[in-house]
Design an enzyme around this catalytic site. Structure first.
Site, PDB file in Angstrom:
ATOM      1  N   SER B 273      46.356  64.301 -65.163  1.00 29.41           N
ATOM      2  CA  SER B 273      45.746  65.555 -65.602  1.00 29.41           C
ATOM      3  C   SER B 273      46.409  66.099 -66.858  1.00 29.41           C
ATOM      4  O   SER B 273      46.168  67.237 -67.243  1.00 29.41           O
ATOM      5  CB  SER B 273      45.883  66.591 -64.490  1.00 29.41           C
ATOM      6  OG  SER B 273      47.263  66.807 -64.241  1.00 29.41           O
ATOM      7  N   THR B 285      54.386  71.848 -58.211  1.00 28.37           N
ATOM      8  CA  THR B 285      53.701  70.946 -57.257  1.00 28.37           C
ATOM      9  C   THR B 285      54.427  69.629 -57.063  1.00 28.37           C
ATOM     10  O   THR B 285      53.927  68.756 -56.374  1.00 28.37           O
ATOM     11  CB  THR B 285      52.282  70.619 -57.744  1.00 28.37           C
ATOM     12  OG1 THR B 285      52.379  70.070 -59.061  1.00 28.37           O
ATOM     13  CG2 THR B 285      51.393  71.834 -57.762  1.00 28.37           C
ATOM     14  N   ARG B 286      55.570  69.444 -57.687  1.00 27.76           N
ATOM     15  CA  ARG B 286      56.265  68.149 -57.654  1.00 27.76           C
ATOM     16  C   ARG B 286      55.366  67.037 -58.208  1.00 27.76           C
ATOM     17  O   ARG B 286      55.049  66.067 -57.527  1.00 27.76           O
ATOM     18  CB  ARG B 286      56.698  67.783 -56.234  1.00 27.76           C
ATOM     19  CG  ARG B 286      57.740  68.701 -55.651  1.00 27.76           C
ATOM     20  CD  ARG B 286      58.135  68.252 -54.246  1.00 27.76           C
ATOM     21  NE  ARG B 286      58.826  66.975 -54.251  1.00 27.76           N
ATOM     22  CZ  ARG B 286      60.135  66.834 -54.424  1.00 27.76           C
ATOM     23  NH1 ARG B 286      60.885  67.875 -54.608  1.00 27.76           N
ATOM     24  NH2 ARG B 286      60.682  65.642 -54.402  1.00 27.76           N
ATOM     25  N   GLU B 337      54.755  75.800 -55.116  1.00 28.38           N
ATOM     26  CA  GLU B 337      53.324  76.068 -55.244  1.00 28.38           C
ATOM     27  C   GLU B 337      52.994  77.536 -55.496  1.00 28.38           C
ATOM     28  O   GLU B 337      52.018  78.075 -54.972  1.00 28.38           O
ATOM     29  CB  GLU B 337      52.556  75.523 -54.026  1.00 28.38           C
ATOM     30  CG  GLU B 337      52.805  74.026 -53.841  1.00 28.38           C
ATOM     31  CD  GLU B 337      51.851  73.342 -52.876  1.00 28.38           C
ATOM     32  OE1 GLU B 337      50.993  74.023 -52.293  1.00 28.38           O
ATOM     33  OE2 GLU B 337      51.967  72.116 -52.728  1.00 28.38           O
ATOM     34  N   LEU B 340      56.824  81.548 -54.532  1.00 27.10           N
ATOM     35  CA  LEU B 340      58.116  82.229 -54.663  1.00 27.10           C
ATOM     36  C   LEU B 340      58.268  82.968 -55.972  1.00 27.10           C
ATOM     37  O   LEU B 340      59.076  83.890 -56.064  1.00 27.10           O
ATOM     38  CB  LEU B 340      59.264  81.205 -54.535  1.00 27.10           C
ATOM     39  CG  LEU B 340      59.363  80.433 -53.230  1.00 27.10           C
ATOM     40  CD1 LEU B 340      60.525  79.448 -53.286  1.00 27.10           C
ATOM     41  CD2 LEU B 340      59.531  81.377 -52.046  1.00 27.10           C
ATOM     42  N   GLY B 341      57.553  82.542 -57.007  1.00 23.83           N
ATOM     43  CA  GLY B 341      57.727  83.175 -58.298  1.00 23.83           C
ATOM     44  C   GLY B 341      57.042  82.388 -59.397  1.00 23.83           C
ATOM     45  O   GLY B 341      56.256  81.482 -59.116  1.00 23.83           O
ATOM     46  N   VAL B 343      57.643  80.016 -62.710  1.00 24.44           N
ATOM     47  CA  VAL B 343      58.546  79.214 -63.524  1.00 24.44           C
ATOM     48  C   VAL B 343      58.266  79.587 -64.974  1.00 24.44           C
ATOM     49  O   VAL B 343      57.115  79.534 -65.426  1.00 24.44           O
ATOM     50  CB  VAL B 343      58.294  77.714 -63.301  1.00 24.44           C
ATOM     51  CG1 VAL B 343      59.190  76.875 -64.214  1.00 24.44           C
ATOM     52  CG2 VAL B 343      58.526  77.345 -61.849  1.00 24.44           C
ATOM     53  N   TYR B 547      46.091  55.825 -53.919  1.00 21.11           N
ATOM     54  CA  TYR B 547      45.157  56.822 -54.424  1.00 21.11           C
ATOM     55  C   TYR B 547      43.755  56.411 -53.997  1.00 21.11           C
ATOM     56  O   TYR B 547      43.355  55.276 -54.226  1.00 21.11           O
ATOM     57  CB  TYR B 547      45.262  56.820 -55.949  1.00 21.11           C
ATOM     58  CG  TYR B 547      44.913  58.131 -56.594  1.00 21.11           C
ATOM     59  CD1 TYR B 547      45.875  59.092 -56.829  1.00 21.11           C
ATOM     60  CD2 TYR B 547      43.607  58.410 -56.967  1.00 21.11           C
ATOM     61  CE1 TYR B 547      45.551  60.298 -57.424  1.00 21.11           C
ATOM     62  CE2 TYR B 547      43.276  59.619 -57.558  1.00 21.11           C
ATOM     63  CZ  TYR B 547      44.248  60.555 -57.784  1.00 21.11           C
ATOM     64  OH  TYR B 547      43.936  61.748 -58.365  1.00 21.11           O
TER      65      TYR B 547
END
Lengths: 619, 627
Positions: B273, B285-286, B337, B340-341, B343, B547
């Site tokens: 993406s 999202t790692r 995700e 928490l805040g 980035v 996938y």
């Protein structure tokens, strides 16, 4: 898939086709040599018998167990691997089409002599043809006779289905020539007991699983483990069932189809042999010479035979919501894992249900009804009243969903006289009076003991026919007895009684564990529908017209109740503290000789042990 | 180069690419760069390409994937073509796509299911505004909007149900307002004000989520503010001594890569993406990039993260490459995700642009052999920058995207290749599968590496099948989302999902999941067999990432999205039952929340919850993802 229809009678049963009809018209030899092109599994990995062996020996699973065994025993891994290889040699089949063709030829001849017809449900065959292409298939026939697996392979060949590999007991191996012949027609041999032998279990399970994973051939085995001597389904074993399900549990296969097959005989070949065995005459050892001596059976008429291929049962749907496959995520899959408690429960439940399906699809002949009545009237019956009662019983059985093969458009008396003729060895008919009796043995100079023995053989033979229909009457009969002994019309009391009886008899009959309420409701429903009972909210009341039905149902269970009572009385009265299991059966037999089969005695003891009424002490 | 146009813009492009790749322009291979698959730099002024505008709808679709000017369509002759000028495929005819499309899905070009052309603004609920918050925000000088188009654009990711609803003109709960901070301190102000006025914040990066992560929770009654990070898009510094770059987290992948390229560097992080997704989104999202074998996944790439939470700013005190200071606090942030805040800034590893890049492909007689080969490559730890194994269905899919060949000679060669593989080598065209490869590094090493990989492949019956097949394989992943929009014009809906799984279970998992999809579709009344295909898309020491693509023709179904969701749910159950993970890189969002406890254990979930409890007791970051 496994739920029972609420209206068993309405369940559509397939039509049968007599496969011998064509055999009687055309050449058996040409037939045996015809082009055989079986329908194949879509995921089939073609693989030779020799390759199969090396795949099994090289498998991670077996290698892992070999290392384990080697480190435990101190033998070198080569040595253990060699042992594994020998086990596999002893076990493995060596299927050869030529041998199968030989069997097809000889069996065609034999079947034509033995049976009037061999009827197979065609729709079942078509379903199987479909199933075989989709997923690996496991065939689960009922086991009443040695004929069973010969017949299975014969039929599969006949319908261009892949020939199965069959798990057979080691007993056959001792039949030198025949054993090898069977091996070459797809049988593989397993030892009767190998409880703690890790290596044996690993070789055996890996062998079966490999064949399943590769789609090598349908696997055939008997859930009941051995031939039922009583024609009553035996409590199923779960070991092999676990082996064939595990590839699904572990995700190695998308699904596995289990196909229950019900094979029923109008007259069982081993009829009197079984009765003698139950009375303590040891089973003749399987041997080729024994088989040759048994040629006598070829000259007799065994009526017709029915083979019903049931609907394939998907292991995936069966396990849905019951087995958490992710439980296998955290251990490499080749490391053997004992089934968890949940898995074990699931296997047991599935096995019971599969046997129930076998029972339900078992075709019953009119003689089964007659035998039931004759056993309840030891002094015999007039032909007219026998006819009348058989007709009554027929309607009752049908109402309870029996799969009865009653000839259409034939007078009841006609049907009965036909049946009596076929089973003339078990009865005597004189002046319109029918009675179970020994007609076979010479009437000269038998000791009283021998006479009793002969009579017991007849009774037990006859009982094996009655046993075939027990599964139809069982639940209502348990309810009938419960009502009789509860001394109350309160539903709760009757249910408690029912539950006790059901529990008591769960070694004797196929009663799915945990289905107690369902069974009770089914019994209530059937008897209510028949107008025997009125089931109110808290009470169960007998209708005025229900007396005869209830009486009949009670007497169905009577011999079993009596038998269990005898065993209990023996255990109470016989004060010998150190009764060994081995001595138990002969001891009970001498305690009360008549009509007690060793099968019932074993079941009774097992039930008492289970209910903790009797304690087993290791010596 | 793809185009030989002699205009000055082409000259310019050539110069840039030559510069990027530090390659001799005459070298054939120089043209085959990964970037080629993605949208190219706008031709006007590549070095200062326009960043993502605030009004994204001006250049991007409001109800589909990507740029408004780029889409697949079937032209009047019934041939598929790709519009626009951004991509290599742009303006080309794809002659075999129609047959593949109709054949695979039983679709028909006569049966169209067009989308609503424009947003029905009256369907957008009026915003639930928190006036004191807005006033304070205005005072702080942060850009904001409650224009319905802006709000609708930020109310969704790219899950099938989200796009399907938009195409039908259905609009659910949307954010009440959008704010565009332009730097870290703006974010601090916004978060502080949100806490003060009890406003719900949902961070929004590239908007490419496929886990329902951007959906506004229905139960949220507070004013929802979408915090769009797109204007925080600068590279703040590049440290060539330590090979790190400090970047604002709103930057999108292609801009980051392009700007670093101008300095001769790259991050090498290329998720599929990357044209649209943002650095902050990757962290949250790692994310995993195509070339992780060389550069690592996002967690390997970050050196330092700054995040603004309701409790204040969380960051480490130094740029040390590794620390033993208790559990790594980065791992509370990575994969959080947006719960928490926000980035705001990330220090990332950078690498010099590789000297040389080369695509490649290998044909295997069947999928099993292919997987065995990938496993061996992983065992020997010699995986190229990217190695992917497509199953037969996906190989055929990729083939359907072959542009019209320009010469008879090429088509003759193609025929010959096909003949060689299927007839001479005896590969069954319905079983063969293809591994696509991308090598990167200095030229000598690449060639050596290439040989090593092809030698291993040969042991598993693999035949080298050319660069072209390889490159097309990667192209598929960049255009797949555009293709989904095409499918949706003709009653075909679909989606992708992924998992990671130990090596020994790869084959079983692929087979079972694909079969489960087919079976579930059948049971739910889908008229035609679905497309159910997978690829092994990443290799690791202990397993692989798989996938799946799954699509079907929904004609005759009254509630296709519901059927779709049931099938996807069943497929996920199947994955978990076969030892696969809940997600390898898409994340959990709200879509896969129900399996979190099962996946990380009750205690694990409790740990995450207690962190949330401490960091954000008011649930300001109230997107309700993950937990």
């Amino acid at each position: 898939i496994l739920s029972y229809p609420r209206h068993p009678v309405l369940k559509k049963r397939d039509d049968f086709e007599d496969v011998l009809e064509e055999r009687r018209r055309s050449s058996d030899l040409r037939y045996a040599l015809r082009c055989y092109t079986p329908t194949l599994y879509k995921g089939l990995v073609p693989c030779k018998v020799s390759m199969l062996k090396s795949i099994v020996l090289q498998s991670d699973h077996l290698q892992c167990v070999i290392k384990q065994v080697s480190s435990e025993s101190g033998d070198s891994t080569e040595c253990v691997a060699e042992e594994a290889s020998l086990i596999l040699d002893e076990m493995a089949h060596r299927m050869q089409l030529s041998t199968v063709r030989f069997f097809v030829f000889t069996l065609s001849k034999a079947f034509k002599r033995l049976f009037r017809s061999v009827c197979v449900n065609e729709e079942g065959i078509q379903r199987l043809q479909q199933a075989v292409q989709e997923h690996p298939v496991v065939l689960l026939p009922s086991h009443r006779s040695y004929m069973d697996f010969l017949m299975m392979s014969y039929l599969l060949y006949m319908f261009d289905l892949p020939l199965p590999v069959i798990a057979a007991g080691m007993d056959f191996m001792s039949m030198k020539f025949i054993g090898e012949m069977l091996r070459m027609s797809g049988a593989f041999f397993i030892r009767r007991s190998f409880g703690g032998d890790k290596l044996y279990w690993a070789v055996f399970s890996e062998y079966v699983k490999t064949m399943l994973r590769k789609g090598y051939a349908p696997i055939e085995f008997f859930l009941e483990g051995t031939r039922s001597r009583t024609c009553k389904s035996l409590t199923p074993k779960t070991g092999l069932l676990n082996i064939v399900m595990e590839p699904f549990f572990k995700g190695e296969l998308f699904d596995v189809s289990l196909v229950p097959v019900s094979i029923s005989y109008e007259r069982v070949l081993e009829e009197s042999l079984y009765a003698r065995e139950l009375l303590g005459v040891p089973k003749p050892k399987e041997s080729t010479s024994g088989l040759l001596k048994a040629r006598r059976v070829l000259s007799e008429d065994y009526g017709s035979m029915h083979v019903y291929f049931g609907h394939p049962v998907s292991v995936r749907s069966l396990a849905e919501g019951k087995i958490k496959r992710s439980q296998y995520n955290l251990l490499p899959r080749y490391i053997p894992q004992k089934p968890s408690v949940d898995t074990h429960e699931f296997l047991n439940d599935a096995a019971f249900r599969l046997v129930r399906i076998q029972e339900e699809n078992m075709v019953l002949k009119p003689w089964v009804l007659i035998a039931t009545l004759l056993l309840q009237n030891p002094d015999g019956m007039d032909l007219s009243s026998l006819t009348e009662q058989t007709d009554w019983l027929r309607h009752l059985a049908l109402a309870f969903g029996a799969f009865l093969d009653w000839p259409d458009h034939e007078a009841c008396s006609e049907v009965i006289s036909c049946s009596l003729a076929l089973h003339r060895r078990l009865l005597s008919v004189s002046a319109g009076h029918v009675q179970l009796s020994v007609t076979d043995a010479p009437q000269v100079e038998t000791t009283p003991e021998e006479a009793v023995f002969q009579r017991a053989v007849v009774v037990l033979s006859c009982a094996s026919y009655r046993n075939q229909i027990l599964h139809v009457f069982l639940r209502p009969a348990l309810l009938a007895v419960a009502m009789q002994s509860a001394n109350s019309s309160r539903k709760d009391d009757i249910y408690n009684c029912f539950n006790f009886l059901r529990n008591m008899f769960s070694n004797e009959f196929i009663l799915c564990p945990g289905d107690s309420v369902q069974d009770f409701e089914e019994a209530c429903y059937l008897l209510m529908k028949r107008g025997v009972l009125q089931v109110l909210e808290h009470e169960i009341v007998m209708s005025a017209s229900g007396q005869s039905t209830l009486a009949f149902l009670c007497s169905v269970l009577e011999p079993f109740l009596q038998g269990y009572q005898v065993v209990c009385r023996y255990l109470c009265e016989e004060t010998n503290e150190n009764l060994t299991e081995k001595e138990f059966i002969p001891a009970v037999r001498s305690f009360c000789f008549v009509s007690l089969s060793s099968d019932l005695q074993k079941n009774a003891l097992a039930a008492l042990l289970r209910l903790k009424a009797v304690r087993k002490v290791k010596v | 180069m793809a185009s030989n146009s002699s205009s000055s813009s082409a000259q310019q492009r050539l110069r840039i690419i030559a510069g990027h790749l530090q390659k001799r322009p005459e070298d054939e291979h120089a043209s085959v760069a990964a970037q080629e698959c993605k949208a190219e730099t706008p031709r006007s002024n590549p070095s200062s390409a326009a960043p993502v505008p605030k009004r994204r709808q001006e250049i991007m679709k409001w109800n589909g994937w990507g740029y408004s000017d780029s889409r697949f369509l079937f032209n009047k002759k019934g041939q598929a073509e790709f519009t626009g000028k951004r991509y290599r495929l742009s303006g080309l005819i794809l002659p075999s796509l129609k047959d593949w499309f109709e054949g695979t899905f039983g679709a028909n070009l006569q049966h169209k299911s067009p989308a609503t052309p424009t947003v029905n603004l009256s369907a957008v609920a009026p915003p639930n505004l928190n006036e004191p918050f807005i006033e304070d925000l205005k005072a702080a000088g942060v850009a904001a909007s409650h224009d319905p188009e802006d709000r609708v654009f930020r109310a969704h990711g790219h899950c099938l149900h989200e796009i399907f609803a938009l195409r039908e003109g259905r609009i659910g709960r949307v954010p009440d307002m959008v704010v565009w901070p332009s730097c870290h301190s703006d974010v601090e102000k916004i978060v502080e004000l949100a806490c003060k006025h009890n406003v719900c914040l949902i961070p929004y990066g590239g908007g490419t989520s496929v886990s329902s992560a951007l959906e506004c929770p229905h139960e949220e009654t507070r004013s929802i503010v979408s915090l769009d990070t797109s204007q925080m898009n600068r590279i703040l510094w590049i440290d060539e001594k330590n090979l790190t770059a400090h970047v604002e987290a709103g930057i999108i992948g292609q801009d980051l890569e392009r700007q670093l390229n101008e300095h001769g560097y790259c991050t090498g992080h290329e998720p599929d993406s990357m044209e649209f997704s943002s650095l902050g989104g990757w962290v949250a999202t790692r994310a995993s990039g195509m070339k992780k074998n060389i550069y690592g996944n996002i967690e390997d790439l970050v050196v330092h993260i700054k995040m603004v939470t309701p409790r204040g700013v969380i960051e480490k005190s130094c740029l040390g490459p590794r620390m033993s200071t208790g559990p790594d606090i980065h791992h509370f942030i990575l994969g959080s995700e947006g719960t928490l805040g926000v980035v705001t800034e990330v220090t990332m590893k950078i690498r010099p642009i590789p000297e040389y890049q080369k695509y490649g492909s290998v044909v295997f007689p069947n999928f099993q052999q292919g997987v065995a080969c990938l496993r061996e490559v992983a065992r020997q730890r010699c995986a190229p920058a990217s190695i992917r194994l497509m199953d037969n269905e996906q190989f055929q899919f990729g083939h359907a995207l072959k542009p019209q060949v320009s010469s008879i000679f090429t088509s003759f060669l193609d025929g010959l290749k096909k003949f060689y593989i299927t007839k001479f080598k005896g590969f069954d065209p319905h079983h063969l599968c293809v591994a696509t490869l991308l090598f990167e590094g200095d030229r000598g090493k690449v060639l050596q590496h290439e040989k090593q990989v092809y030698d291993i492949a040969a042991k598993f019956g693999g035949l080298a099948a050319g660069e072209d097949n390889g490159q097309r394989g990667y192209m598929l992943t960049f255009v797949i989302a555009y293709l989904r929009d095409l499918g949706m014009d003709y009653y075909v809906i679909g989606e992708s999902f992924e998992t990671s799984v130990p090596w020994d279970r790869v084959l079983d998992l692929c087979r079972n999941v694909k079969e489960r999809i087919v079976r579930e579709c059948k049971e739910r009344g889908v008229q035609f067999p679905p497309l159910s295909t997978c690829r092994v898309t990443q290799t690791y020491d202990a397993g692989a990432c798989v996938y799946f693509y799954f699509a079907f023709n929904y004609r005759g179904l009254s509630d296709p999205v519901h059927v779709y969701e049931q099938v996807e749910h069943a497929a996920r159950e199947e994955i978990l039952a076969n030892g696969g993970s809940l997600s390898h890189h898409h994340g959990v969002g709200k879509l896969r929340k129900e399996w979190m406890k099962e996946s990380v254990s009750g205690v694990g979930l409790g740990m995450l919850k207690s962190v949330k409890e401490y960091v954000d007791p008011q649930n300001i970051f109230g997107n309700r993802n993950l937990l």
